[in-house]
Design an enzyme around this catalytic site. Structure first.
Site, PDB file in Angstrom:
ATOM      1  N   HIS A   1       0.803  -1.225   0.000  1.00 48.85           N
ATOM      2  CA  HIS A   1       0.000   0.000   0.000  1.00 48.85           C
ATOM      3  C   HIS A   1       0.837   1.277   0.000  1.00 48.85           C
ATOM      4  O   HIS A   1       0.299   2.387   0.102  1.00 48.85           O
ATOM      5  CB  HIS A   1      -0.922  -0.029   1.233  1.00 48.85           C
ATOM      6  CG  HIS A   1      -2.197   0.700   1.046  1.00 48.85           C
ATOM      7  ND1 HIS A   1      -2.586   1.753   1.837  1.00 48.85           N
ATOM      8  CD2 HIS A   1      -3.183   0.534   0.135  1.00 48.85           C
ATOM      9  CE1 HIS A   1      -3.758   2.200   1.431  1.00 48.85           C
ATOM     10  NE2 HIS A   1      -4.141   1.482   0.404  1.00 48.85           N
TER      11      HIS A   1
ATOM     12  N   LYS B   1       3.000   4.497  -1.202  1.00 47.57           N
ATOM     13  CA  LYS B   1       2.889   5.417  -2.341  1.00 47.57           C
ATOM     14  C   LYS B   1       4.072   6.366  -2.262  1.00 47.57           C
ATOM     15  O   LYS B   1       3.936   7.510  -1.830  1.00 47.57           O
ATOM     16  CB  LYS B   1       1.576   6.196  -2.281  1.00 47.57           C
ATOM     17  CG  LYS B   1       0.341   5.326  -2.468  1.00 47.57           C
ATOM     18  CD  LYS B   1      -0.774   5.779  -1.573  1.00 47.57           C
ATOM     19  CE  LYS B   1      -1.924   4.804  -1.606  1.00 47.57           C
ATOM     20  NZ  LYS B   1      -2.121   4.168  -0.297  1.00 47.57           N
TER      21      LYS B   1
ATOM     22  N   ASP C   1      16.978   9.406  -7.795  1.00 49.69           N
ATOM     23  CA  ASP C   1      18.434   9.327  -7.622  1.00 49.69           C
ATOM     24  C   ASP C   1      18.832   8.928  -6.202  1.00 49.69           C
ATOM     25  O   ASP C   1      19.964   9.203  -5.773  1.00 49.69           O
ATOM     26  CB  ASP C   1      19.097  10.668  -7.996  1.00 49.69           C
ATOM     27  CG  ASP C   1      18.942  10.962  -9.481  1.00 49.69           C
ATOM     28  OD1 ASP C   1      18.863   9.998 -10.263  1.00 49.69           O
ATOM     29  OD2 ASP C   1      18.898  12.143  -9.853  1.00 49.69           O
TER      30      ASP C   1
END
Ligand SMILES: [Zn+2]
Length: 215
Positions: A151, A153, A158
């Protein structure tokens, strides 16, 4: 006797010189680290207005003659950030179905940047998921192996900049829902997310898969 004293003196000068050089180097590194951490975090709020971000993905400045607005928005800020990746882009997002953000990921990959994607096995099987497009383009995608959701996000640019918040990379999330995204360069926080990504990447090694959705 005199020669011994001169040698000892030279040795002392070398030791003191090396100590000063080491201290100077430590000061410079600490100063640079503090400078990085002083860079303020940025917050983006969604929904964003429906705009076109295609010109941002071009390798050379260009114009787009589509009928949509090309003004700045939370989506254009996020797109600029993702496309700025030069060495790596690590994406760890529950739902990835946005054509805008998947085009950005594909553009980053097309520039030779190493792109890795971790997503949720249930949602990658739904219509609209861009996982198949990523894989056909040669981007490695890994997914969870249990009934709980992957879940997260977040994304790492870099390995230095963290993008995290409530936003799923979907049209509903970008253009419909109330969502937030925080952009952070604090080294301690970024390091924790880099480690989390690495741990999940190893955990979801395809050699260990017991199932794989058809995408
Ligand atoms: Zn356009």
């Amino acid at each position: 006797m005199l020669l011994t004293a001169v040698s000892a003196w030279r040795g002392l000068v070398v030791v003191v010189g090396l100590s000063l050089a080491a201290e100077g180097l430590y000061y410079v590194i600490s100063h640079l680290k503090r400078l990085r951490e002083r860079r303020p975090a940025q917050v983006l709020f969604f929904p964003a207005p429906v705009t076109c971000v295609r010109p941002l993905l071009l390798s050379s400045p260009g114009h787009c003659r589509c009928g949509l607005s090309h003004r700045e928005s939370a989506l254009s800020c996020l797109t600029r950030l993702l496309i700025s990746a030069r060495r790596s882009l690590d994406v760890c997002v529950f739902t990835i179905s946005s054509l805008e953000l998947s085009s950005t990921v594909l553009a980053v990959h097309g520039r030779g940047v190493r792109v890795r994607v971790i997503t949720d096995s249930d949602y990658m099987a739904l219509a609209g998921s861009q996982v198949g497009t990523f894989r056909r383009a040669g981007i490695e995608v890994r997914h969870d192996q249990d009934t709980n959701y992957m879940h997260h996000k977040f994304a790492l640019i870099d390995g230095l900049t963290l993008v995290t918040g409530s936003l799923n990379w979907s049209a509903q999330g970008i253009f419909g829902n109330k969502e937030n995204v925080i952009i952070i360069e604090n080294t301690d926080i970024v390091k924790a997310f880099v480690e989390e990504f690495g741990q999940l990447w190893n955990e979801y090694d395809p050699a260990k898969y017991s199932f794989s959705p058809q995408r």
